[in-house]
Design a protein around this motif. Structure first.
Motif, PDB file in Angstrom:
ATOM      1  N   GLY A  67      -0.092   4.660   6.122  1.00 48.40           N
ATOM      2  CA  GLY A  67      -0.721   3.769   5.005  1.00 48.40           C
ATOM      3  C   GLY A  67      -0.146   2.343   4.660  1.00 48.40           C
ATOM      4  N   GLU A  68       1.197   2.603   5.019  1.00 48.59           N
ATOM      5  CA  GLU A  68       1.795   1.129   4.793  1.00 48.59           C
ATOM      6  C   GLU A  68       1.420   0.136   5.715  1.00 48.59           C
ATOM      7  OE1 GLU A  68       4.541   4.794   3.729  1.00 48.59           O
ATOM      8  OE2 GLU A  68       3.187   4.224   5.409  1.00 48.59           O
ATOM      9  N   LEU A  76       3.980  -0.633  15.773  1.00 53.26           N
ATOM     10  CA  LEU A  76       3.602  -0.911  14.475  1.00 53.26           C
ATOM     11  C   LEU A  76       2.764  -2.262  14.274  1.00 53.26           C
ATOM     12  CD1 LEU A  76       6.906  -0.062  12.283  1.00 53.26           C
ATOM     13  CD2 LEU A  76       4.957   1.512  12.698  1.00 53.26           C
ATOM     14  N   VAL A  77       3.240  -3.282  15.017  1.00 50.35           N
ATOM     15  CA  VAL A  77       2.569  -4.525  15.043  1.00 50.35           C
ATOM     16  C   VAL A  77       1.354  -4.481  15.684  1.00 50.35           C
ATOM     17  CG1 VAL A  77       2.667  -6.869  15.839  1.00 50.35           C
ATOM     18  CG2 VAL A  77       4.635  -5.817  15.173  1.00 50.35           C
ATOM     19  N   LYS A  78       0.961  -3.520  16.599  1.00 46.23           N
ATOM     20  CA  LYS A  78      -0.106  -3.272  17.391  1.00 46.23           C
ATOM     21  C   LYS A  78      -1.194  -2.442  16.420  1.00 46.23           C
ATOM     22  CE  LYS A  78       1.405  -3.244  22.076  1.00 46.23           C
ATOM     23  NZ  LYS A  78       1.555  -2.405  23.022  1.00 46.23           N
ATOM     24  N   ARG A  79      -0.623  -1.934  15.355  1.00 47.03           N
ATOM     25  CA  ARG A  79      -1.447  -1.199  14.327  1.00 47.03           C
ATOM     26  C   ARG A  79      -1.713  -2.075  13.270  1.00 47.03           C
ATOM     27  NH1 ARG A  79       0.748   5.121  14.331  1.00 47.03           N
ATOM     28  NH2 ARG A  79      -0.524   5.082  12.472  1.00 47.03           N
ATOM     29  N   GLY A  80      -1.242  -3.261  13.413  1.00 47.61           N
ATOM     30  CA  GLY A  80      -1.499  -4.514  12.228  1.00 47.61           C
ATOM     31  C   GLY A  80      -0.397  -4.477  11.095  1.00 47.61           C
ATOM     32  N   MET A 100      -3.352  -3.147  -3.176  1.00 52.03           N
ATOM     33  CA  MET A 100      -2.138  -4.198  -2.955  1.00 52.03           C
ATOM     34  C   MET A 100      -1.661  -3.276  -1.512  1.00 52.03           C
ATOM     35  SD  MET A 100      -0.204  -5.179  -6.490  1.00 52.03           S
ATOM     36  CE  MET A 100       1.209  -5.408  -5.646  1.00 52.03           C
ATOM     37  N   PRO A 101      -1.259  -4.344  -0.723  1.00 53.21           N
ATOM     38  CA  PRO A 101      -0.441  -3.717   0.390  1.00 53.21           C
ATOM     39  C   PRO A 101       0.734  -3.250   0.052  1.00 53.21           C
ATOM     40  CG  PRO A 101      -0.859  -6.115   0.728  1.00 53.21           C
ATOM     41  CD  PRO A 101      -1.712  -5.635  -0.513  1.00 53.21           C
ATOM     42  N   TYR A 102       1.289  -2.338   0.782  1.00 57.53           N
ATOM     43  CA  TYR A 102       2.761  -1.663   0.387  1.00 57.53           C
ATOM     44  C   TYR A 102       3.697  -1.476   1.354  1.00 57.53           C
ATOM     45  CZ  TYR A 102       0.709   2.810   1.235  1.00 57.53           C
ATOM     46  OH  TYR A 102       0.152   4.004   2.019  1.00 57.53           O
ATOM     47  N   SER A 103       4.890  -1.379   1.096  1.00 58.28           N
ATOM     48  CA  SER A 103       5.755  -1.415   2.417  1.00 58.28           C
ATOM     49  C   SER A 103       6.384  -0.042   2.518  1.00 58.28           C
ATOM     50  CB  SER A 103       7.059  -2.188   2.258  1.00 58.28           C
ATOM     51  OG  SER A 103       7.783  -2.037   0.962  1.00 58.28           O
ATOM     52  N   PHE A 104       7.039   0.474   3.465  1.00 59.70           N
ATOM     53  CA  PHE A 104       7.833   1.732   3.527  1.00 59.70           C
ATOM     54  C   PHE A 104       8.656   2.051   2.548  1.00 59.70           C
ATOM     55  CE2 PHE A 104       5.886   1.489   7.642  1.00 59.70           C
ATOM     56  CZ  PHE A 104       5.561   2.766   7.878  1.00 59.70           C
ATOM     57  N   THR A 105       9.026   3.074   1.743  1.00 57.02           N
ATOM     58  CA  THR A 105      10.152   3.514   0.975  1.00 57.02           C
ATOM     59  C   THR A 105      11.109   3.774   1.996  1.00 57.02           C
ATOM     60  OG1 THR A 105       9.387   5.580   0.630  1.00 57.02           O
ATOM     61  CG2 THR A 105       8.607   4.100  -0.597  1.00 57.02           C
ATOM     62  N   MET A 106      12.435   4.454   1.478  1.00 53.83           N
ATOM     63  CA  MET A 106      13.495   4.759   2.276  1.00 53.83           C
ATOM     64  C   MET A 106      13.049   6.053   2.851  1.00 53.83           C
ATOM     65  SD  MET A 106      16.470   4.425   3.239  1.00 53.83           S
ATOM     66  CE  MET A 106      17.341   3.198   2.037  1.00 53.83           C
ATOM     67  N   THR A 112      -0.131  -9.869  -2.749  1.00 55.61           N
ATOM     68  CA  THR A 112       0.833  -9.423  -3.390  1.00 55.61           C
ATOM     69  C   THR A 112       1.315  -8.030  -2.864  1.00 55.61           C
ATOM     70  OG1 THR A 112       0.020 -10.629  -5.405  1.00 55.61           O
ATOM     71  CG2 THR A 112       1.704  -9.145  -5.601  1.00 55.61           C
ATOM     72  N   VAL A 113       2.696  -7.545  -2.517  1.00 55.70           N
ATOM     73  CA  VAL A 113       3.020  -6.555  -1.932  1.00 55.70           C
ATOM     74  C   VAL A 113       3.821  -5.738  -2.820  1.00 55.70           C
ATOM     75  CG1 VAL A 113       4.208  -5.474  -0.068  1.00 55.70           C
ATOM     76  CG2 VAL A 113       3.041  -7.672   0.442  1.00 55.70           C
ATOM     77  N   TRP A 114       3.512  -4.313  -2.678  1.00 56.35           N
ATOM     78  CA  TRP A 114       4.266  -3.390  -3.645  1.00 56.35           C
ATOM     79  C   TRP A 114       5.562  -3.267  -2.789  1.00 56.35           C
ATOM     80  CZ3 TRP A 114       3.753  -3.142  -8.460  1.00 56.35           C
ATOM     81  CH2 TRP A 114       2.519  -2.514  -8.897  1.00 56.35           C
ATOM     82  N   ALA A 115       6.766  -3.180  -3.112  1.00 58.40           N
ATOM     83  CA  ALA A 115       7.899  -2.874  -2.448  1.00 58.40           C
ATOM     84  C   ALA A 115       8.750  -2.108  -3.166  1.00 58.40           C
ATOM     85  CB  ALA A 115       8.595  -4.032  -1.788  1.00 58.40           C
TER      86      ALA A 115
END
Length: 318
Positions: free
Chosen positions: A223-224, A268-272, A196-202, A176-179
């Motif tokens: 951290g994202e 970013l993809v290479k960093r997982g 929980m994994p999370y996405s970039f904010t603005m 489940t992802v925080w966004a």
């Protein structure tokens, strides 16, 4: 300062550029690659809002049957404390009743309209048999293994606490992802459930661009786990924004040139991390997203996206 005095600075600057470019290509030298529990190429926006009424159990079920890898949804809190899945906090667009979700109990929520316009595909409508607002817990129980991206739009401590509690109750922290666009909201989300994994904010997304264009990105830990962003070419074509700024063609042109950078996404993809572009409702937009380096596409049309992926298989991300 004469020319000779400038030589050490030029050499140092040249070395910095070379190191930055090298580490942009090989970030694992400095950063341990993130390992997520899911890999999502097919994301259903609001459960597939173009094919069934958005955010209903019927929509989520249909998306799963169509082959989606992830559901995207938003949550709000009812008067009696139930976390319900809904994009808007005001029910006007979705039901025709100009009233806030927070002012009604769960059982008082009116049904969705019989036909609902697709926000990111102007002039198109969806319909379905299910027109009921779904409690988030019902979604978790119905789809226990499905990765879900939860966007939190309200800076509401109780809402964040309840979402976190439900995630923990159903043992789905890893899928489940925080966004959210808001960094203050994200800070509270991460405090409530840091697993929980999370996405970039603005704000963090803008910082990401600054780091990329100054060459500092390869040296900075992040951290994202996900970058989620508009595919700029849909704006003012399939999606008509309310913001006046986004109606200007030059702004969209500049946004596309600055953000749609394959070298950035590949790094970013290479960093997982995973890069998800939205909302792609036509095949040409899906193609544009994947061609620039997106690992996943968010669409209102899960069947269309599945058909596109069938015709254009994507090699597994290494």
């Amino acid at each position: 300062m004469d020319a000779m005095d400038a030589v050490p600075y030029l050499l140092a600057f040249g070395l910095y550029i070379l190191c930055s470019l090298f580490l942009l290509l090989y970030p694992q030298i400095l950063h341990k690659k993130k390992q997520l529990a899911f890999q999502c190429r097919h994301i259903s926006h609001r459960g597939g809002a173009g094919e069934k009424i958005e955010n209903t159990i019927e929509a989520f079920t249909h998306a799963l049957e169509a082959g989606t890898d992830m559901l995207e949804l938003d949550c709000h809190l009812t008067q009696d404390g139930c976390v319900v899945v809904s994009h808007d906090k005001n029910l006007g667009r979705q039901t025709g009743y100009n009233i806030e979700i927070s002012s009604l109990k769960l059982q008082e929520l009116p049904p969705y309209k019989e036909k609902l316009e697709v926000t990111f595909y102007v002039g198109h409508y969806s319909t379905g048999q299910d027109r009921k607002f779904a409690p988030l817990e019902d979604v978790f129980m119905k789809f226990p293994q499905m990765p879900i991206n939860i966007e939190v739009k309200e800076n509401n401590d109780t809402l964040i606490e309840k979402v976190s509690s439900l995630v923990k109750k159903h043992n789905r922290e890893s899928i489940t992802v925080w966004a959210t666009e808001d960094s203050d909201i994200m800070r509270k989300c991460r405090k409530q459930c840091p697993a929980m994994p999370y996405s970039f904010t603005m704000r963090r997304g803008l910082l990401l661009l600054v780091l990329f264009y100054t060459g500092l990105l390869p040296f900075v830990p992040l951290g994202e786990s996900l970058l989620q962003f508009y595919l700029p070419s849909i704006i003012n074509r399939t999606y008509i924004p309310e913001e006046t700024l986004l109606k200007k063609r030059f702004v969209i042109f500049l946004m596309e040139k600055l953000t749609m950078r394959k070298s950035l996404f590949n790094h970013l993809v290479k960093r997982g991390m995973q890069v998800q572009l939205f909302v792609c409702n036509e095949e040409k937009d899906m193609e544009a997203a994947f061609s620039v380096g997106a690992t996943g596409v968010m669409s209102d049309y899960p069947t269309v996206l599945s058909e596109y992926l069938r015709k254009h298989p994507i090699p597994p991300t290494k």
